[in-house]
Scaffold this motif. Structure first.
Motif, mmCIF file in Angstrom:
data_model
loop_
_atom_site.group_PDB
_atom_site.id
_atom_site.type_symbol
_atom_site.label_atom_id
_atom_site.label_comp_id
_atom_site.label_asym_id
_atom_site.label_seq_id
_atom_site.Cartn_x
_atom_site.Cartn_y
_atom_site.Cartn_z
ATOM 1 N N LEU A 91 0.575 -1.187 -0.348
ATOM 2 C CA LEU A 91 -0.066 -0.267 0.177
ATOM 3 C C LEU A 91 0.803 1.352 -0.072
ATOM 4 N N THR A 92 1.400 1.606 1.021
ATOM 5 C CA THR A 92 3.086 2.695 1.009
ATOM 6 C C THR A 92 3.045 2.640 0.005
ATOM 7 N N ALA A 93 3.877 1.449 -1.048
ATOM 8 C CA ALA A 93 4.883 1.647 -2.584
ATOM 9 C C ALA A 93 3.655 2.320 -3.335
ATOM 10 N N LYS A 94 2.219 2.023 -2.803
ATOM 11 C CA LYS A 94 1.625 1.782 -3.949
ATOM 12 C C LYS A 94 0.665 3.504 -3.999
ATOM 13 N N LEU A 95 0.799 4.328 -2.705
ATOM 14 C CA LEU A 95 0.479 5.535 -2.347
ATOM 15 C C LEU A 95 1.548 6.286 -3.265
ATOM 16 N N PHE A 96 2.733 5.998 -2.485
ATOM 17 C CA PHE A 96 3.933 6.798 -2.839
ATOM 18 C C PHE A 96 4.623 7.101 -4.679
ATOM 19 N N ALA A 97 3.451 6.458 -5.048
ATOM 20 C CA ALA A 97 3.778 6.280 -7.180
ATOM 21 C C ALA A 97 2.328 6.950 -7.340
ATOM 22 N N LYS A 98 1.602 6.818 -6.702
ATOM 23 C CA LYS A 98 0.468 7.960 -6.972
ATOM 24 C C LYS A 98 1.000 9.609 -6.817
ATOM 25 N N SER A 99 1.998 9.363 -5.371
ATOM 26 C CA SER A 99 1.835 11.102 -5.623
ATOM 27 C C SER A 99 2.873 10.845 -6.574
ATOM 28 N N LEU A 100 3.054 10.734 -7.729
ATOM 29 C CA LEU A 100 3.883 11.088 -9.240
ATOM 30 C C LEU A 100 3.236 10.770 -9.682
ATOM 31 N N ILE A 115 7.664 -3.920 -17.485
ATOM 32 C CA ILE A 115 8.514 -3.273 -16.901
ATOM 33 C C ILE A 115 8.972 -2.210 -18.019
ATOM 34 N N PHE A 116 8.375 -2.080 -18.953
ATOM 35 C CA PHE A 116 8.785 -0.759 -19.414
ATOM 36 C C PHE A 116 7.661 0.488 -18.806
ATOM 37 N N SER A 117 8.151 0.958 -17.847
ATOM 38 C CA SER A 117 6.920 2.049 -17.112
ATOM 39 C C SER A 117 8.184 2.771 -16.040
ATOM 40 N N ASN A 118 7.410 3.587 -15.829
ATOM 41 C CA ASN A 118 8.637 5.141 -14.365
ATOM 42 C C ASN A 118 8.443 4.494 -13.410
ATOM 43 N N ILE A 119 7.521 4.066 -12.884
ATOM 44 C CA ILE A 119 7.997 3.741 -11.242
ATOM 45 C C ILE A 119 6.600 2.076 -11.252
ATOM 46 N N ILE A 120 8.057 0.847 -10.808
ATOM 47 C CA ILE A 120 7.290 -0.551 -11.082
ATOM 48 C C ILE A 120 7.407 -1.066 -10.036
ATOM 49 N N LEU A 121 6.452 -1.195 -9.624
ATOM 50 C CA LEU A 121 5.631 -2.057 -7.731
ATOM 51 C C LEU A 121 5.534 -3.344 -8.663
ATOM 52 N N ILE A 122 6.674 -4.117 -7.522
ATOM 53 C CA ILE A 122 7.459 -6.106 -7.738
ATOM 54 C C ILE A 122 6.879 -6.489 -6.601
ATOM 55 N N LYS A 162 -15.129 5.202 5.425
ATOM 56 C CA LYS A 162 -16.055 4.767 5.590
ATOM 57 C C LYS A 162 -15.881 3.873 3.870
ATOM 58 N N GLY A 163 -15.201 3.321 3.991
ATOM 59 C CA GLY A 163 -15.356 2.501 2.834
ATOM 60 C C GLY A 163 -14.210 3.094 0.891
ATOM 61 N N VAL A 164 -14.000 4.227 1.123
ATOM 62 C CA VAL A 164 -12.999 5.579 0.543
ATOM 63 C C VAL A 164 -11.182 4.126 0.147
ATOM 64 N N LEU A 165 -11.213 3.868 -0.999
ATOM 65 C CA LEU A 165 -10.044 3.170 -1.295
ATOM 66 C C LEU A 165 -9.031 4.589 -0.842
ATOM 67 N N PRO A 166 -8.659 3.770 -0.247
ATOM 68 C CA PRO A 166 -7.264 5.155 0.347
ATOM 69 C C PRO A 166 -6.304 5.327 -1.399
ATOM 70 N N VAL A 167 -6.428 4.861 -2.348
ATOM 71 C CA VAL A 167 -4.834 5.754 -3.304
ATOM 72 C C VAL A 167 -6.628 6.281 -3.919
ATOM 73 N N SER A 168 -7.833 6.510 -3.972
ATOM 74 C CA SER A 168 -7.879 7.792 -4.234
ATOM 75 C C SER A 168 -7.747 9.102 -3.178
ATOM 76 N N GLN A 169 -7.408 9.033 -2.671
ATOM 77 C CA GLN A 169 -7.283 10.434 -1.475
ATOM 78 C C GLN A 169 -5.847 10.745 -1.540
ATOM 79 N N ILE A 170 -4.829 10.432 -2.375
ATOM 80 C CA ILE A 170 -3.749 10.685 -3.442
ATOM 81 C C ILE A 170 -3.570 11.205 -4.176
ATOM 82 N N GLU A 171 -3.256 12.203 -4.509
ATOM 83 C CA GLU A 171 -2.904 13.507 -5.322
ATOM 84 C C GLU A 171 -1.100 13.397 -6.334
ATOM 85 N N ALA A 172 -0.685 14.111 -7.703
ATOM 86 C CA ALA A 172 0.470 13.619 -7.496
ATOM 87 C C ALA A 172 0.804 14.746 -7.457
#
Length: 333
Positions: free
Chosen positions: A70-79, A117-124, A210-220
């Protein structure tokens, strides 16, 4: 009087150095975005930011359920960059990661189809679930930001950063990462269980969403152009020669220490220096101090060292040996 003049000259020199206002603002924005969801992982987040600014890759280790992925996904979402997630499994093949050549029937020739793998931020996710063949496929791309398929070189666009998670080696169904691959990670971050207070805050945060996905709260907050400018600033951070000697002395001692079977390479020395520059900039300084180097030692070196079997049986860890070595080297002043 002379001392006062020297202090004034130092102040003038400092004012004319690298402007770090944009970098400080960007780091603050990244931390604020992560704090919307992530509770009590300040060191974890700062290491991710330092890894990004240092142009390095990060390995994240911890038991399931401590928000590694989750932390890695949110970090990528902030970029504001492309993001790709790859779930490593025992049956994953190198072509599933890198891509493969496919016959185009109309043209009568093979065309390369890029893999995830052809992307910018890769979460493995769970990198140690895949066998050695698939892990080895990452060697070239992590070090040189390129892959070679059927004799043709394919370059990856900047920025390129791998965030890999893994469960502890002693869990079932995992494969130990080879030393050559571990050496390609700038940091290894150990994520532990939260304390009682933080866990209560995690429960409150989850309840209040209240069920809101964490990723939706993050802005780039950073785009590739801004990020490249910040990375260039990191390269300009001042490192005095006596501090380079300090780094080399510590890393050099890992190669002939009685507790260590395999020491760190010159790549580790470079990694310590680059991470120290990032820590200095994050703290608003355009010069490295010994404290920056000490802060970088454990996350940079711990996964690169192999403790001798007899010491390992005694329960001695890489972190403890690194502390012993750092205390034995005189701090430059």
């Amino acid at each position: 009087m002379e001392n006062q003049e020297n202090k004034e000259n130092e102040s003038i020199d400092f004012d004319s150095r690298i402007p770090l206002d944009d970098l400080k603002e960007a780091v603050s924005s990244l931390k604020n975005q992560m704090a919307k969801v992530i509770v009590g992982q300040n060191d974890f987040v700062e290491l991710l930011i330092a890894g990004l600014l240092s142009n390095g890759h990060v390995l994240i280790e911890g038991v399931p359920g401590v928000a590694k992925t989750l932390t890695a996904k949110l970090f990528a979402k902030s970029l504001d960059t492309n993001f790709s997630r790859i779930q490593f499994t025992p049956d994953l093949m190198p072509s599933d990661v890198l891509g493969t050549s496919v016959l185009n029937a109309q043209k009568g020739e093979f065309e390369f189809k890029p893999g995830p793998i052809f992307s910018n931020i890769i979460l493995i996710d769970e990198i140690n679930r895949a066998p050695a063949k698939t892990q080895a496929a990452l060697f070239e791309v992590m070090e040189e930001r390129q892959i070679t398929i059927d004799g043709f070189q394919h370059d990856l666009e900047a920025p390129f950063m791998v965030l890999a998670t893994q469960n502890p080696i002693e869990q079932e169904g995992t494969y130990a990462l080879p030393e050559a691959q571990l050496d390609r990670f700038l940091f290894k971050i150990q994520v532990d269980y939260p304390n009682l207070e933080d866990e209560v805050d995690i429960l409150k945060s989850h309840h209040n969403r209240k069920g809101v996905l964490p990723v939706s709260q993050i802005e780039a907050v950073l785009n590739p152009k801004n990020l490249n400018e910040l990375k260039n600033q990191i390269q300009e951070i001042i490192v005095e020669e006596k501090l380079m000697l300090y780094i080399a002395s510590i890393v050099g001692k890992t190669r002939n220490h009685s507790h260590i079977y395999l020491g760190a390479s010159p790549r580790a020395s470079i990694a310590v220096m680059n991470a120290s520059k990032a820590f200095a900039a994050i703290n608003g300084r355009d010069f490295v101090i010994p404290e920056d180097i000490k802060k970088a030692l454990n996350p940079v070196l711990a996964h690169r060292l192999i403790i001798s079997p007899d010491r390992e049986m005694e329960g001695i860890t890489a972190k403890e040996v690194i502390e012993m070595i750092s205390q034995s080297v005189e701090i430059p002043r």
